[in-house]
Write a protein that holds these residues in place. Structure first.
Motif, PDB file in Angstrom:
ATOM      1  N   ARG A 174       0.848  -1.191   0.000  1.00  0.00           N
ATOM      2  CA  ARG A 174       0.000   0.000   0.000  1.00  0.00           C
ATOM      3  C   ARG A 174       0.880   1.236   0.000  1.00  0.00           C
ATOM      4  O   ARG A 174       2.084   1.177   0.225  1.00  0.00           O
ATOM      5  N   MET A 175       0.239   2.355  -0.268  1.00  0.00           N
ATOM      6  CA  MET A 175       0.949   3.618  -0.256  1.00  0.00           C
ATOM      7  C   MET A 175       1.293   4.001   1.184  1.00  0.00           C
ATOM      8  O   MET A 175       0.436   3.987   2.059  1.00  0.00           O
ATOM      9  N   VAL A 176       2.569   4.329   1.413  1.00  0.00           N
ATOM     10  CA  VAL A 176       3.010   4.743   2.740  1.00  0.00           C
ATOM     11  C   VAL A 176       3.707   6.097   2.654  1.00  0.00           C
ATOM     12  O   VAL A 176       4.045   6.579   1.569  1.00  0.00           O
ATOM     13  N   ASN A 177       3.902   6.678   3.809  1.00  0.00           N
ATOM     14  CA  ASN A 177       4.699   7.901   3.910  1.00  0.00           C
ATOM     15  C   ASN A 177       6.156   7.476   4.076  1.00  0.00           C
ATOM     16  O   ASN A 177       6.502   6.834   5.069  1.00  0.00           O
ATOM     17  N   TRP A 178       6.967   7.829   3.109  1.00  0.00           N
ATOM     18  CA  TRP A 178       8.359   7.385   3.130  1.00  0.00           C
ATOM     19  C   TRP A 178       9.284   8.549   3.467  1.00  0.00           C
ATOM     20  O   TRP A 178       9.168   9.638   2.897  1.00  0.00           O
ATOM     21  N   CYS A 179      10.201   8.328   4.404  1.00  0.00           N
ATOM     22  CA  CYS A 179      11.192   9.349   4.762  1.00  0.00           C
ATOM     23  C   CYS A 179      12.504   9.044   4.049  1.00  0.00           C
ATOM     24  O   CYS A 179      13.174   8.057   4.387  1.00  0.00           O
ATOM     25  N   ALA A 282       2.497   5.747  -8.421  1.00  0.00           N
ATOM     26  CA  ALA A 282       3.534   5.400  -7.449  1.00  0.00           C
ATOM     27  C   ALA A 282       3.883   6.548  -6.517  1.00  0.00           C
ATOM     28  O   ALA A 282       4.585   6.346  -5.527  1.00  0.00           O
ATOM     29  N   HIS A 283       3.381   7.755  -6.817  1.00  0.00           N
ATOM     30  CA  HIS A 283       3.868   8.921  -6.072  1.00  0.00           C
ATOM     31  C   HIS A 283       2.777   9.824  -5.532  1.00  0.00           C
ATOM     32  O   HIS A 283       3.044  10.971  -5.174  1.00  0.00           O
ATOM     33  N   ASP A 284       1.566   9.330  -5.461  1.00  0.00           N
ATOM     34  CA  ASP A 284       0.475  10.127  -4.885  1.00  0.00           C
ATOM     35  C   ASP A 284      -0.645   9.173  -4.478  1.00  0.00           C
ATOM     36  O   ASP A 284      -1.019   8.266  -5.240  1.00  0.00           O
ATOM     37  N   LYS A 285      -1.203   9.374  -3.287  1.00  0.00           N
ATOM     38  CA  LYS A 285      -2.231   8.461  -2.781  1.00  0.00           C
ATOM     39  C   LYS A 285      -3.500   8.502  -3.630  1.00  0.00           C
ATOM     40  O   LYS A 285      -4.115   7.467  -3.916  1.00  0.00           O
ATOM     41  N   VAL A 286      -3.924   9.703  -4.019  1.00  0.00           N
ATOM     42  CA  VAL A 286      -5.125   9.824  -4.857  1.00  0.00           C
ATOM     43  C   VAL A 286      -4.884   9.163  -6.207  1.00  0.00           C
ATOM     44  O   VAL A 286      -5.724   8.415  -6.730  1.00  0.00           O
ATOM     45  N   ASP A 287      -3.712   9.436  -6.782  1.00  0.00           N
ATOM     46  CA  ASP A 287      -3.378   8.833  -8.076  1.00  0.00           C
ATOM     47  C   ASP A 287      -3.343   7.311  -7.986  1.00  0.00           C
ATOM     48  O   ASP A 287      -3.755   6.602  -8.917  1.00  0.00           O
ATOM     49  N   PHE A 288      -2.831   6.804  -6.859  1.00  0.00           N
ATOM     50  CA  PHE A 288      -2.780   5.357  -6.683  1.00  0.00           C
ATOM     51  C   PHE A 288      -4.183   4.758  -6.707  1.00  0.00           C
ATOM     52  O   PHE A 288      -4.429   3.732  -7.359  1.00  0.00           O
ATOM     53  N   GLY A 291      -5.486   4.771 -10.125  1.00  0.00           N
ATOM     54  CA  GLY A 291      -4.833   3.707 -10.888  1.00  0.00           C
ATOM     55  C   GLY A 291      -5.406   2.342 -10.584  1.00  0.00           C
ATOM     56  O   GLY A 291      -5.592   1.517 -11.489  1.00  0.00           O
ATOM     57  N   GLN A 292      -5.720   2.100  -9.278  1.00  0.00           N
ATOM     58  CA  GLN A 292      -6.296   0.811  -8.895  1.00  0.00           C
ATOM     59  C   GLN A 292      -7.656   0.603  -9.541  1.00  0.00           C
ATOM     60  O   GLN A 292      -7.972  -0.490 -10.025  1.00  0.00           O
ATOM     61  N   ARG A 293      -8.462   1.681  -9.570  1.00  0.00           N
ATOM     62  CA  ARG A 293      -9.798   1.554 -10.158  1.00  0.00           C
ATOM     63  C   ARG A 293      -9.745   1.353 -11.664  1.00  0.00           C
ATOM     64  O   ARG A 293     -10.672   0.782 -12.254  1.00  0.00           O
ATOM     65  N   ASN A 294      -8.689   1.823 -12.291  1.00  0.00           N
ATOM     66  CA  ASN A 294      -8.614   1.774 -13.753  1.00  0.00           C
ATOM     67  C   ASN A 294      -7.580   0.782 -14.275  1.00  0.00           C
ATOM     68  O   ASN A 294      -7.315   0.751 -15.480  1.00  0.00           O
TER      69      ASN A 294
END
Length: 912
Positions: A174-179, A282-288, A291-294
């Motif tokens: 899943r999308m995480v906050n990466w430091c 790969a670089h935004d939660k909304v975009d992810f 992408g999953q829906r499409n």
């Protein structure tokens, strides 16, 4: 009995008594059968930490609570400890390793690196706990915990195994906050949103299949460096501007030149950026999610350290992300795709620990579905767990209403290693939910598999908060029955009060409540499973300008320097005077000096007491009460004891309501004003009279004894020293070995000696105080404050004169005058309206009418303000409907007194 020295030397006293307390085991938390308990767990400071003003405030509050509980006869336990602080500690040791040896942790390998971290922890990790001793903190140091200790680690790993077995823990990509600095995932709560100035780039994406005269789509982005990872352009399905373009394609302007589909998704905001959105899963939660829906491809163009990789395009590969952003904008301009770059400020997520912008990143992580969420809401709604101030209840409940699964794994080496093993040869990236339940593929336990050579343990460790959320239970031995019995889990859990900052209400407080409900005493009533009954949120200590204290700003004093200058008691008392319930504290060093001065005042008052007469038997309350002579009680005796009882009631209420500033202010005003400035002064004559001396000194000894009991939680060192010096305890005992009586019990004890406190006497004494203060002020206004040969004349009715006449001798001495006489005349002299009548001052100098008129005019204006304010309160429906009748009656009487006084001042003005 040793003589009390002329000056109070805080450092000598503090060192002596702390050593004595520790040697005698004064802080040990032990409960007798049936004894009421009071327990606190310290919010564990980071093992890397050193004492700062926030720690001083928070730990002083806890010490005040725990010391008060001991005086109330409760079995009090304050459990100390430190947190291993995964990211902070690992980063510190890595930096040291790089600086001293030029090596990284990878050069050493995991085991050798962890040995270095443990070496550092053993050498420096308890520094802050040592510093807390200098503050006077009365923790049970023999119970000190560390979140990486074997016993505590067992609790952490046990919780993981139980939650995994209960279906609460899963592994997912899943999308995480990466430091990029710490190279680990972070939870949402560890990301701090900051307004950040940058640019928004308006870009032209060329259509592969032009439609009529439409040759391109315009969209906006703040991150042109990620264009190489674009996989589509999305528009809202109801946006008619793009109806003819749906299903067409655009050329990706940077990176590999490929055709990107134009798709629809309802998450696209039609009003933003022209209505079109570049989709970079790969670089935004909304975009992810789009992408999953499409069913879109996921392309990652960033390395873990934030540098751009080959997917970003050959022109950007290898560049640091922000340098790559600048270069991407230049490429767009060179290729004719850039329309404009506009200055733009938006909220950007930053790593709280590393202080760098985080990156949304798609990764396999371990996740926790929170347990007991509904119960955690209900215990707060029902008041089983009370938050102080109460306004935080709404914040707490709102977070639980919108709770998201918790990413509990971290890509670190220092921490609790996730107790999961994978069968060798298995592809961890493709594991399904079913695979996670297959013991032939995954092993989860505390002990590990019996054939370790066939398994690889998970490299990740648990989030630091996934250990400290068990703090109230783990520090009391859970889940080991023998350890629980040794720690007396049954007596001290649930703990009583948690004192912490509101900034970790989600990180820690809410999670501890859920953990307690899940793990403590399964099947028991909910009130036996909660981790604590009260949560007190103290404010943040800020500078005078309201800024957070920090090393960078240079606005944070070193608490140890303050202790050297003002004493630990002065620091504690002064700081609490600045700390209203739950509000931020604007630090003012002059208030710490006030704390020191108050300690000096107490010291000098007690020294004066020893100089006034021999110390009789003070070893118990009964012994002192036996020395009181009911026949010798006068108005001042009754008034000071009434004031003492009032102070005791105020503190009883303050501790229930966590109003520590109100408590310190009451202690200050009672001892300085009521006792020192009035009672001790008026008693000076009485202690010279052999017939009354013993009684007068007994009253003083009683007041000082009870005050020291009230004061000890706030200023333990000086209280203990004076308790010992004045002989209030049996030899070999400490102040805390005595019980603090309630106001009701003390009043009853005094009454049982035939000397019931007459609270009505306080009214007369308050009037005498006011009369004295006004007379002194009148002298000061006429520039004769130091002269004692002036005289006063009082125009008073019979009631006023009858009240004041018996006290003329002490009033003459307190005011510093030759005489006070009654007169029927109204002389042309400076005057002031007192509770007993109009008081005139004869200095022997002709009155300056202009100066006197100015003074009276100023006084009349001040009275007018007070009258208006009181009338405003009485005309306020909200006040009148809610205030008790006694309060309303008091306000009405105050208004009548003010109006009468104003009328007299007006008369004096007319007489001029």
């Amino acid at each position: 009995m040793p003589e009390i020295t002329k000056s109070y030397e805080a450092q000598d006293v503090e060192a002596k008594w702390y050593a004595a307390w520790q040697q005698a085991g004064c802080f040990a938390g032990a409960a007798a059968p049936g004894q009421e308990t009071y327990s606190i767990v310290i919010p564990p400071p980071n093992v890397t930490g050193i004492l700062h003003m926030g720690h001083v405030l928070n730990n002083t509050l806890q010490d005040v609570l725990i010391r008060r509980a001991r005086l109330e006869g409760k079995a009090a336990l304050w459990i100390p400890g430190t947190d291993h602080a995964g990211i902070a500690t690992q980063t510190m040791v890595e930096k040291h390793l790089k600086k001293t040896e030029g090596k990284s942790r990878y050069d050493l390998g995991r085991e050798a690196f962890l040995e270095r971290v443990w070496d550092w922890r053993h050498e420096k990790g308890d520094k802050i706990l040592q510093q807390l001793r200098e503050l006077g903190c009365s923790c049970d140091w023999d119970r000190t915990n560390f979140t990486m200790d074997p016993a505590y680690s067992k609790s952490v790993l046990t919780a993981f195994v139980k939650l995994f077995q209960g279906g609460h823990i899963y592994r997912g990509k899943r999308m995480v906050n990466w430091c990029p600095a710490s190279l680990t995932a972070l939870s949402d709560e560890e990301v701090e949103m900051r307004p950040t100035k940058g640019h928004i780039w308006r870009i032209r994406y060329e259509l592969v299949e032009p439609v009529g005269e439409t040759t391109h789509i315009v969209l906006e982005t703040t991150r042109p460096e990620t264009i190489g990872a674009d996989v589509a352009v999305a528009v809202h399905p109801k946006d008619e501007r793009f109806a003819a373009l749906i299903g067409k394609h655009v050329w990706r302007p940077i990176g590999e030149r490929v055709a990107l589909p134009i798709i629809t998704d309802e998450m696209v905001e039609m009003e933003f950026g022209g209505g079109a959105l570049k989709v970079t899963p790969a670089h935004d939660k909304v975009d992810f999610e789009i992408g999953q829906r499409n069913g879109l491809e996921v392309i990652d163009c960033l390395e873990p350290d934030g540098t751009l990789n080959a997917a970003a395009g050959p022109e950007l590969a290898g560049m640091e992300r922000f340098a790559g952003r600048k270069r991407a904008a230049e490429l767009l301009e060179e290729r004719g795709n850039l329309i404009e770059a506009k200055p733009y400020e938006n909220n950007v997520g930053y790593s709280q620990r590393a202080g760098v912008p985080i990156e949304p990143r798609l990764m396999q992580q371990w996740w926790l579905r929170y347990p007991r969420v509904e119960e955690a809401k209900q215990v707060v709604r029902d008041g089983l767990v009370q938050l102080h101030p109460q306004r935080w209840t709404k914040v707490y409940l709102n977070w639980l209403e919108n709770i998201q699964d918790w990413c509990i794994s971290r890509q670190l080496w220092w921490g609790h290693r996730v107790p999961v093993w994978y069968r060798k040869g298995i592809d961890k990236e493709t594991l399904t939910e079913a695979d996670l339940q297959d013991p032939s593929k995954i092993h989860v336990s505390l002990e590990g598999p019996t054939d370790p050579e066939n398994w690889d343990q998970e490299a990740d460790v648990l989030d630091t908060w996934a250990s400290s959320w068990l703090w109230p239970m783990g520090t009391l031995g859970w889940p080991d029955p023998e350890a629980e019995a040794k720690s007396n889990f049954d007596a001290f859990y649930p703990t009583t009060t948690l004192a912490t900052g509101a900034d970790i209400i989600f990180f820690w407080v809410a999670r501890m409540i859920m953990a307690g409900l899940e793990f403590a005493r399964p099947g028991a009533p909910v009130e036996q499973r909660i981790p604590f009954k009260h949560v007190y949120f103290n404010g943040i200590v800020r500078d005078k300008q309201g800024r957070k204290m920090s090393k960078t700003l240079g606005n944070s004093p070193d608490p140890l320097d303050l202790i050297k200058s003002y004493g630990a008691d002065g620091l504690r008392f002064g700081l609490l005077q600045m700390a209203p319930l739950g509000q931020d504290v604007k630090f003012d060093e002059s208030r710490i000096e006030t704390g020191k001065n108050f300690c000096n005042k107490l010291w000098n008052a007690c020294r004066f007491r020893t100089m006034s007469g021999d110390m009789s038997d003070n070893r118990s309350l009964d012994a002192i009460l036996a020395r009181l002579d009911p026949a010798q009680f006068d108005e001042d005796d009754h008034a000071i004891l009434a004031a003492l009882l009032d102070a005791m009631r105020t503190l009883e209420k303050s501790f229930v309501e966590f109003e520590f500033a109100a408590a310190t202010q009451k202690l200050y005003s009672f001892f300085w004003n009521d006792f020192c400035d009035w009672y001790v002064e008026v008693a000076k004559t009485r202690v010279q009279d052999p017939a009354v001396k013993d009684h007068a000194l007994a009253v003083q000894d009683l007041v000082i004894r009870q005050f020291l009991l009230l004061f000890e939680p706030f200023a333990p060192f000086i209280a203990e020293e004076l308790w010992s010096q004045l002989g209030y305890g049996a030899e070999g005992t400490f102040l805390q070995d005595n019980r603090l009586e309630t106001a009701a019990d003390l009043a009853e004890a005094i009454a049982s000696r035939g000397a019931a406190v007459d609270t009505g006497a306080s009214v007369l004494v308050d009037q005498l105080k006011q009369f004295t203060s006004q007379a002194r002020q009148l002298k000061a206004d006429q520039a004769v404050a130091q002269k004692r040969d002036v005289t006063f004349q009082l125009v008073a009715d019979d009631a006023g004169w009858t009240a004041v006449e018996p006290h003329l001798a002490k009033l003459v001495r307190l005011i510093g005058t030759e005489s006070i006489a009654r007169t029927a005349d109204e002389p042309a002299l400076p005057a002031i309206v007192t509770p007993f009548g109009t008081l005139y001052l004869d200095t022997g100098v002709t009155v300056d009418p202009a100066a006197e008129r100015a003074r009276l005019t100023k006084e009349l204006a001040q009275l007018g303000k007070h009258i208006a304010g009181t009338k405003g309160r009485l005309s306020n429906e909200a006040f009148v409907s809610k205030a008790p009748p006694a309060v309303i009656d008091g306000a009405k009487k105050q208004l009548a007194d003010l109006e009468a006084k104003a009328a007299e001042v007006e008369r004096l003005l007319k007489a001029l």
